[in-house]
Design an enzyme around this catalytic site. Structure first.
Site, PDB file in Angstrom:
ATOM      1  N   TYR A 136     -19.334 -44.861  -2.487  1.00 48.53           N
ATOM      2  CA  TYR A 136     -18.663 -46.165  -2.544  1.00 48.53           C
ATOM      3  C   TYR A 136     -18.857 -46.710  -3.960  1.00 48.53           C
ATOM      4  O   TYR A 136     -19.941 -47.143  -4.328  1.00 48.53           O
ATOM      5  CB  TYR A 136     -19.270 -47.107  -1.500  1.00 48.53           C
ATOM      6  CG  TYR A 136     -18.730 -48.526  -1.475  1.00 48.53           C
ATOM      7  CD1 TYR A 136     -17.583 -48.911  -2.171  1.00 48.53           C
ATOM      8  CD2 TYR A 136     -19.364 -49.509  -0.724  1.00 48.53           C
ATOM      9  CE1 TYR A 136     -17.100 -50.209  -2.121  1.00 48.53           C
ATOM     10  CE2 TYR A 136     -18.895 -50.818  -0.665  1.00 48.53           C
ATOM     11  CZ  TYR A 136     -17.762 -51.157  -1.367  1.00 48.53           C
ATOM     12  OH  TYR A 136     -17.290 -52.449  -1.325  1.00 48.53           O
ATOM     13  N   LYS A 164     -14.762 -43.818  -2.099  1.00 49.18           N
ATOM     14  CA  LYS A 164     -13.996 -45.060  -1.917  1.00 49.18           C
ATOM     15  C   LYS A 164     -13.973 -45.711  -3.288  1.00 49.18           C
ATOM     16  O   LYS A 164     -15.008 -46.136  -3.813  1.00 49.18           O
ATOM     17  CB  LYS A 164     -14.683 -45.970  -0.910  1.00 49.18           C
ATOM     18  CG  LYS A 164     -14.093 -47.349  -0.842  1.00 49.18           C
ATOM     19  CD  LYS A 164     -14.551 -48.021   0.415  1.00 49.18           C
ATOM     20  CE  LYS A 164     -15.102 -49.406   0.162  1.00 49.18           C
ATOM     21  NZ  LYS A 164     -14.239 -50.275  -0.622  1.00 49.18           N
TER      22      LYS A 164
HETATM   23  O1  SI3 Z   1     -16.644 -52.607   1.372  1.00 39.74           O
HETATM   24  C1  SI3 Z   1     -15.668 -53.321   1.552  1.00 39.74           C
HETATM   25  O2  SI3 Z   1     -15.685 -54.308   2.239  1.00 39.74           O
HETATM   26  C2  SI3 Z   1     -14.424 -52.966   0.910  1.00 39.74           C
HETATM   27  O3  SI3 Z   1     -13.768 -52.020   1.253  1.00 39.74           O
HETATM   28  C3  SI3 Z   1     -14.066 -53.777  -0.143  1.00 39.74           C
HETATM   29  C4  SI3 Z   1     -12.591 -53.735  -0.520  1.00 39.74           C
HETATM   30  O4  SI3 Z   1     -12.407 -52.836  -1.583  1.00 39.74           O
HETATM   31  C5  SI3 Z   1     -12.279 -55.112  -0.920  1.00 39.74           C
HETATM   32  N1  SI3 Z   1     -13.105 -55.469  -2.056  1.00 39.74           N
HETATM   33  C6  SI3 Z   1     -13.901 -56.512  -2.027  1.00 39.74           C
HETATM   34  C7  SI3 Z   1     -14.786 -56.723  -3.180  1.00 39.74           C
HETATM   35  O5  SI3 Z   1     -13.916 -57.294  -1.114  1.00 39.74           O
HETATM   36  C8  SI3 Z   1     -10.813 -55.308  -1.186  1.00 39.74           C
HETATM   37  O6  SI3 Z   1     -10.166 -55.124   0.037  1.00 39.74           O
HETATM   38  C9  SI3 Z   1     -10.545 -56.708  -1.721  1.00 39.74           C
HETATM   39  O7  SI3 Z   1     -11.179 -57.670  -0.915  1.00 39.74           O
HETATM   40  C10 SI3 Z   1      -9.065 -57.045  -1.750  1.00 39.74           C
HETATM   41  O8  SI3 Z   1      -8.366 -56.043  -2.433  1.00 39.74           O
HETATM   42  C11 SI3 Z   1      -8.832 -58.407  -2.416  1.00 39.74           C
HETATM   43  O9  SI3 Z   1      -9.163 -58.351  -3.780  1.00 39.74           O
END
Ligand code: SI3
Length: 292
Positions: A136, A164
């Site tokens: 990750y 990821k």
């Molecule tokens: O571990 C996780 O919750 C994720 O998969 C994180 C995901 O990459 C999200 N990143 C963060 C920092 O929350 C994204 O889904 C992100 O929230 C979204 O693209 C909005 O910027």
């Protein structure tokens, strides 16, 4: 590893006001994602799951409750990494015994580790359990950048099957895809899903899929059918929503939108603030404009 491809929700959890786990609410979030967002899998214990705010027992309870509710209906990836590699190994055993399809481990953070130390962390975890492991990588939150050469070195460790990739660095993504055509790459930024698919990712994991999984699926499918103009149109609509969510506070706003969808998403665990009255009002406006 076809079961790890596709769209996975970075699962929220429901938290009570006192910081304890709202198990019934968490079950509702799981059901909502499976039944209404129709995602292929759930990424449990990630950033969106407030994982780095939880003690070990609460992390374990989240893993148990989600598995109990989801059964084998969707793919389950348990994010077990953190600052304590011994806890990570304990959690890796725990989720593997529960029947999780794969584990994932965030790059070790807080201290500035050299690559040998990072590789040692991944070797310790990967060798401890008989399960597939996804790195990750989320440099914006961890400060840890990994080069293509170092990704290749990590992919040589048995059981590591991919990454990821949560970064906006499309040069790195393109180089990585070309260098490692057989590794799984799941992209992390929902607002960049289309360019990530164009660059050949195998799937994606996202926080906003908790409330916008159906539109994300449209982008994913259209892009893979090479219908780029149509996919871009849906990405534009989606990014209007994501921009509004980010402007109002990412995780509290997703929780408030979940509540408007009938899901008891609860509070955020402190020190993360829960939505204020004005954020709640704005979340309702966002829901009305983009999601109802
Ligand atoms: O571990 C996780 O919750 C994720 O998969 C994180 C995901 O990459 C999200 N990143 C963060 C920092 O929350 C994204 O889904 C992100 O929230 C979204 O693209 C909005 O910027």
């Amino acid at each position: 590893h076809d079961d790890l491809k596709g769209l996975h929700t970075a699962l929220m959890i429901s938290v009570n006001k006192d910081g304890s786990l709202n198990e019934e609410g968490t079950r509702q979030i799981v059901r909502h994602n499976i039944d209404r967002m129709k995602v292929d899998g759930l990424y449990v214990g990630g950033s969106t799951g407030e994982n780095f705010l939880l003690d070990t027992d609460m992390k374990k309870r989240v893993f148990e409750v989600v598995k109990d509710e989801a059964g084998s209906e969707v793919t389950l990836i348990g994010q077990i990494g953190g600052t304590n590699v011994y806890e990570a190994i304990d959690l890796a055993h725990f989720v593997t015994d529960l029947g999780y399809d794969a584990i994932s481990a965030v790059t070790p953070f807080y201290y500035k580790y050299n690559f040998e130390e990072i590789r040692d962390y991944y070797k310790m975890i990967a060798q401890a359990v008989d399960n597939r492991l996804l790195i990750y990588s989320i440099p914006d939150l961890t400060g840890v950048e990994i080069s293509v050469e170092n990704f290749k070195a990590l992919f040589e460790i048995d059981n590591i099957v991919g990454v990821k990739f949560t970064a906006a660095d499309f040069f790195l993504l393109e180089r990585l895809r070309k260098a490692c055509p057989d590794e799984l790459i799941l992209s992390g930024f929902d607002e960049m899903l289309l360019p990530a698919v164009v660059n050949g990712v195998d799937g994606a994991i996202g926080s906003t899929y908790n409330v916008n999984g159906v539109k994300a699926r449209e982008i994913f499918d259209l892009a893979r059918q090479n219908k780029i103009d149509q996919a871009l149109e849906v990405q534009h609509q989606t990014n209007d929503l994501i921009e509004a969510i980010l402007d109002n506070g990412l995780y509290p706003t997703i929780k408030e939108i979940l509540k408007l969808m009938g899901v008891d998403a609860g509070y955020n665990r402190r020190p993360m603030a829960s939505a204020s009255d004005s954020q709640i009002a704005q979340a309702k406006a966002i829901y009305d404009q983009y999601l109802s």
